[in-house]
Design an enzyme around this catalytic site. Structure first.
Site, PDB file in Angstrom:
ATOM      1  CE  LYS A 230      -4.589  -1.951   1.249  1.00  0.00           C
ATOM      2  NZ  LYS A 230      -5.595  -1.780   2.378  1.00  0.00           N
TER       3      LYS A 230
ATOM      4  NE  ARG B 175      -7.766  -8.056   0.390  1.00  0.00           N
ATOM      5  CZ  ARG B 175      -7.297  -7.317  -0.372  1.00  0.00           C
ATOM      6  NH1 ARG B 175      -6.162  -6.388  -0.129  1.00  0.00           N
ATOM      7  NH2 ARG B 175      -7.827  -7.039  -1.851  1.00  0.00           N
TER       8      ARG B 175
HETATM    9  C1  7PJ Z   1      -8.351  -4.333   1.261  1.00  0.00           C
HETATM   10  C2  7PJ Z   1      -9.450  -4.805   0.761  1.00  0.00           C
HETATM   11  C3  7PJ Z   1      -7.990  -4.119   2.727  1.00  0.00           C
HETATM   12  C4  7PJ Z   1      -9.990  -5.752   3.002  1.00  0.00           C
HETATM   13  C5  7PJ Z   1      -8.335  -3.856  -0.549  1.00  0.00           C
HETATM   14  C6  7PJ Z   1      -5.642  -3.325  -1.861  1.00  0.00           C
HETATM   15  C7  7PJ Z   1      -6.718  -2.231  -2.241  1.00  0.00           C
HETATM   16  N1  7PJ Z   1     -10.282  -5.500   1.637  1.00  0.00           N
HETATM   17  N2  7PJ Z   1      -9.491  -4.526  -0.480  1.00  0.00           N
HETATM   18  N3  7PJ Z   1      -8.952  -4.900   3.653  1.00  0.00           N
HETATM   19  N4  7PJ Z   1      -7.888  -3.556   0.331  1.00  0.00           N
HETATM   20  N5  7PJ Z   1     -10.866  -6.198   3.726  1.00  0.00           N
HETATM   21  O1  7PJ Z   1      -5.224  -4.415  -2.298  1.00  0.00           O
HETATM   22  O2  7PJ Z   1      -4.240  -2.316  -1.674  1.00  0.00           O
HETATM   23  O3  7PJ Z   1      -7.314  -3.562   3.261  1.00  0.00           O
HETATM   24  S1  7PJ Z   1      -8.137  -3.438  -2.147  1.00  0.00           S
END
Ligand code: 7PJ
Length: 279
Positions: free
Chosen positions: A223, A257
Site C-alpha cells: 500500500k 491479507r
Molecule cells: C483491502 C481490501 C483491505 C480488505 C483492498 C489493496 C486495495 N479488503 N481490499 N482490507 N484492500 N478487507 O489491495 O491494496 O485493506 S483493495
C-alpha cells in the site's frame, strides 16, 4: 471465538491466517492485468494455497484511490469463472472482494464462502441479507468516503476511537439484518480514507480492537502509505509490509491479507514463535 463462513469454521485464537489476494482486474495498482485470464488467476490461487494461504480473496473491481467504478456485468464476467473453478480445485474458503450485492450473491451461489466488503459503511441492507441467507462470512471494513474521494482530505478527531465506534455500530446493524457476530471479521481499512498518520495510529492501536472479540483482518500489502513513509516504489514495499504483518500478528490480528503469501507466512510464523516464549 469462532468465525463461521458457510461450511467453514475457524476457532480463534489460532496461528494467524494468511489471505492471498487474486485481483482479476486490468487496473489494480500492483498486480492489475496479471490475472485477467481465469486460468492464470486460478493457477496463482493454487500456488498461494501451496505457500500457506488459508483463504483466497478474489476481486474484480479495483478500489485503489481514484479508481473508476466497474459495472456489475463486467465485474461478474471477471470474477465468476475464477470463483467457479476455485470451488472445485482448492480446499480453502474463497472470499469475494466486492461492494455489489448482486456479485456477492452470484459468487456465494458458485461456491464462495466469505464476502469481503470494503463498503461496509453502506446504508441499505441488501448485502447483509444475502450474507445472512447464505450464512456466509463477512469482512466488515472501515472506510471514510469512496475510492473516488477518500484520499482527498480524510479527517478524524481520534481515528482509533472512531473506527472502534464504527465496528460496534456495524455489528449491531449486521445483527439486525440477520448476520450474527460470529460471521463477522473486522478490518480497520488501511488506506481507505486515511492519511499516513491515520494508518500509523491505527497500526499502533490495533490491540484495542481485540476487545470486540471478533477476528481482526488487516491488509497493508504494497500500500501507498508504506511508499509515502519510506520512499519505496510499489515493487519495493514488501519489507515494510512484512514489518506491519509481524506487528499486527503480535497485536492480535488473526487474518492478514496479502499479495505475498510465502513471505507473509514466514513473517507471522516467526512472530508467533517469539510470542509463544514471551515471559
Ligand atoms: C483491502 C481490501 C483491505 C480488505 C483492498 C489493496 C486495495 N479488503 N481490499 N482490507 N484492500 N478487507 O489491495 O491494496 O485493506 S483493495
Amino acid at each position: 471465538m469462532t468465525f463461521r463462513a458457510r461450511q467453514f469454521s475457524f476457532a480463534f485464537p489460532q496461528p494467524t491466517l494468511v489471505m492471498g489476494i487474486v485481483n482479476v482486474t486490468p487496473d489494480s495498482f500492483s498486480d492489475g492485468g496479471h490475472f485477467l485470464d481465469p486460468a492464470a488467476a486460478v493457477a496463482h490461487a493454487e500456488k498461494q494455497v501451496e505457500q500457506g494461504a488459508e483463504i483466497i480473496d478474489v476481486g474484480g473491481e479495483s478500489t485503489r484511490p481514484g479508481a473508476q467504478p466497474v459495472g456489475e456485468e463486467e465485474e461478474l464476467r471477471r470474477v465468476m469463472p475464477v470463483i467457479e473453478q476455485l470451488a472445485g480445485r482448492v480446499k480453502v474458503p474463497t472470499s469475494i472482494d466486492t461492494t455489489k450485492p448482486g456479485v456477492a450473491r452470484a459468487a456465494l451461489e458458485a461456491g464462495a464462502s466469505i464476502v469481503n466488503d470494503v463498503a461496509a459503511s453502506r446504508t441499505d441492507d441488501a448485502m447483509w441479507r444475502i450474507v445472512a441467507q447464505a450464512q456466509a462470512g463477512y469482512v466488515c471494513m472501515h472506510r471514510q468516503g469512496t475510492p473516488q474521494t477518500m484520499q482527498v482530505n480524510p479527517v478524524y478527531t481520534d481515528v482509533v476511537a472512531e473506527v472502534g465506534d464504527f465496528f460496534v455500530e456495524r455489528l449491531r446493524r449486521l445483527n439486525k439484518s440477520g448476520v450474527s457476530a460470529d460471521q463477522v471479521a473486522l478490518d480497520v481499512g488501511i488506506g481507505f480514507g486515511k492519511t499516513v498518520e491515520h494508518n500509523l495510529q491505527l497500526l499502533a492501536g490495533l490491540r484495542s480492537f481485540t476487545k470486540l472479540e471478533r477476528p481482526l483482518l488487516f491488509g497493508v500489502s504494497r500500500k501507498s502509505f508504506i511508499g509515502k513513509l519510506l520512499g519505496a516504489d510499489v515493487a519495493d514495499r514488501l519489507p515494510g509490509a512484512l514489518a506491519c504483518a509481524g506487528w499486527a500478528a503480535a497485536a492480535g490480528v488473526q487474518i492478514i491479507r496479502t499479495h505475498d503469501v510465502a513471505e507473509t507466512v514466514q513473517a507471522v510464523r516467526m512472530t508467533e514463535a517469539i510470542l509463544a516464549r514471551r515471559q
